[in-house]
Design an enzyme around this catalytic site. Structure first.
Site, PDB file in Angstrom:
ATOM      1  CG  ASP A  36      30.048  83.596  31.213  1.00 52.75           C
ATOM      2  OD1 ASP A  36      31.199  83.200  31.489  1.00 52.75           O
ATOM      3  OD2 ASP A  36      29.601  84.707  31.566  1.00 52.75           O
ATOM      4  CG  MET A  70      32.199  77.771  32.982  1.00 56.30           C
ATOM      5  SD  MET A  70      31.139  79.072  33.632  1.00 56.30           S
ATOM      6  CE  MET A  70      30.910  80.061  32.154  1.00 56.30           C
ATOM      7  CG  MET A 139      36.235  80.846  37.788  1.00 54.44           C
ATOM      8  SD  MET A 139      35.398  81.877  36.570  1.00 54.44           S
ATOM      9  CE  MET A 139      33.811  82.145  37.345  1.00 54.44           C
TER      10      MET A 139
HETATM   11  C1  DX5 Z   1      29.906  82.804  36.132  1.00 52.80           C
HETATM   12  C2  DX5 Z   1      30.358  83.467  34.853  1.00 52.80           C
HETATM   13  C3  DX5 Z   1      30.540  84.928  34.962  1.00 52.80           C
HETATM   14  C4  DX5 Z   1      29.303  85.685  35.343  1.00 52.80           C
HETATM   15  C5  DX5 Z   1      29.735  86.900  36.092  1.00 52.80           C
HETATM   16  O1  DX5 Z   1      29.974  81.431  35.974  1.00 52.80           O
HETATM   17  O2  DX5 Z   1      31.594  82.921  34.439  1.00 52.80           O
HETATM   18  O3  DX5 Z   1      31.114  85.443  33.761  1.00 52.80           O
HETATM   19  O4  DX5 Z   1      28.510  86.078  34.267  1.00 52.80           O
HETATM   20  O5  DX5 Z   1      28.613  87.569  36.528  1.00 52.80           O
HETATM   21  P1  DX5 Z   1      28.698  88.696  37.647  1.00 52.80           P
HETATM   22  O6  DX5 Z   1      29.571  89.769  37.134  1.00 52.80           O
HETATM   23  O7  DX5 Z   1      27.267  89.123  37.777  1.00 52.80           O
HETATM   24  O8  DX5 Z   1      29.229  88.041  38.897  1.00 52.80           O
HETATM   25 ZN    ZN Z   2      32.670  83.886  32.752  1.00 51.88          ZN
END
Ligand code: DX5
Ligand code: ZN
Length: 223
Positions: A36, A70, A139
């Site tokens: 990420d 992101m 998402m």
């Molecule tokens: C959020 C990230 C995710 C995050 C997911 O912006 O894109 O990849 O790490 O974390 P969990 O599985 O804890 O929701």
């Molecule tokens: Zn992610």
């Protein structure tokens, strides 16, 4: 049908010993490494960049690194991640002025290309570009942080995008990211996902292999 992929998000790993964490999660049965990248601009958090991706490759990680950008803008950083060893690069359409161009740039850099839809982003953004993609990432939380709860409307959206992908006849992966746990992964798989990101559910557990095995078995009952 695409194989099932479990992609632990290293956002919830211990960054002070990242190489070891990635080795352990792969040994525990993970298929990909979900990476990420946050810029404190497109999302309100700041994480890691291409140098860390390259460091994981130099450390000996050979599994696919699934880079989730992101960041805004997107294009400047794509070749850096390709050079750093990314296998897949996904981005948010809101963060790129020319979505189709960014997809082509990712593919020309030698990586697979993914488009990421936020919880409120309509699926129509996939019209005219779906067939160019290797992956669609939905998402199921608002991007920026690990450990948030799964937003239930993502299930209906998964079903819609699953239909679009099936209709296209192309081998496009459908990935879900946010709030995925061993106890909700079955309904997520039933809604059409084949690729599952999980951060806190895996890295906050005492036994990575145990959670990953539970996830894989729950998924295999429905797909
Ligand atoms: C959020 C990230 C995710 C995050 C997911 O912006 O894109 O990849 O790490 O974390 P969990 O599985 O804890 O929701
Ligand atoms: Zn992610």
């Amino acid at each position: 049908m695409q194989s099932t992929v479990i992609a632990p998000s290293i956002l919830s790993a211990n960054f002070a010993k990242l190489g070891e964490e990635v080795d352990n999660v792969l040994k525990a049965g993970a298929d990909w490494v979900h990476f990420d990248v946050m810029d404190n601009h497109y999302v309100p958090n700041l994480t890691i960049g291409p140098m860390v991706c390259e460091a994981l490759r130099k450390h000996g990680v050979t599994a696919p690194i699934d880079v989730h950008l992101m960041v805004e803008p997107v294009d400047r950083i794509v070749p850096d991640f390709a050079k750093a060893g990314a296998a897949l690069i996904s981005f948010h359409p809101e963060a790129s002025a020319h979505v189709h161009r960014t997809v082509q740039l990712i593919k020309a850099s030698g990586c697979q290309a993914g488009l990421v839809l936020n919880p409120a982003t309509p699926v129509e953004v996939l019209d005219y570009v779906l067939e160019e993609l290797d992956l669609v990432l939905l998402m199921s939380v608002n991007p920026g942080f690990g450990g948030q709860s799964f937003i239930p409307s993502a299930l209906a959206k998964l079903r819609r995008v699953r239909e679009m992908i099936d209709r296209s006849g192309k081998a496009i992966r459908l990935e879900i990211d946010g709030g995925v746990k061993a106890d909700n992964i079955a309904e997520i798989a039933a809604a059409g996902a084949d690729t599952f990101v999980a951060g806190s559910a895996i890295f906050n557990a005492p036994d990575y292999a145990d959670v990953i095995a539970k996830m894989k078995s729950a998924v295999s009952n429905v797909r």
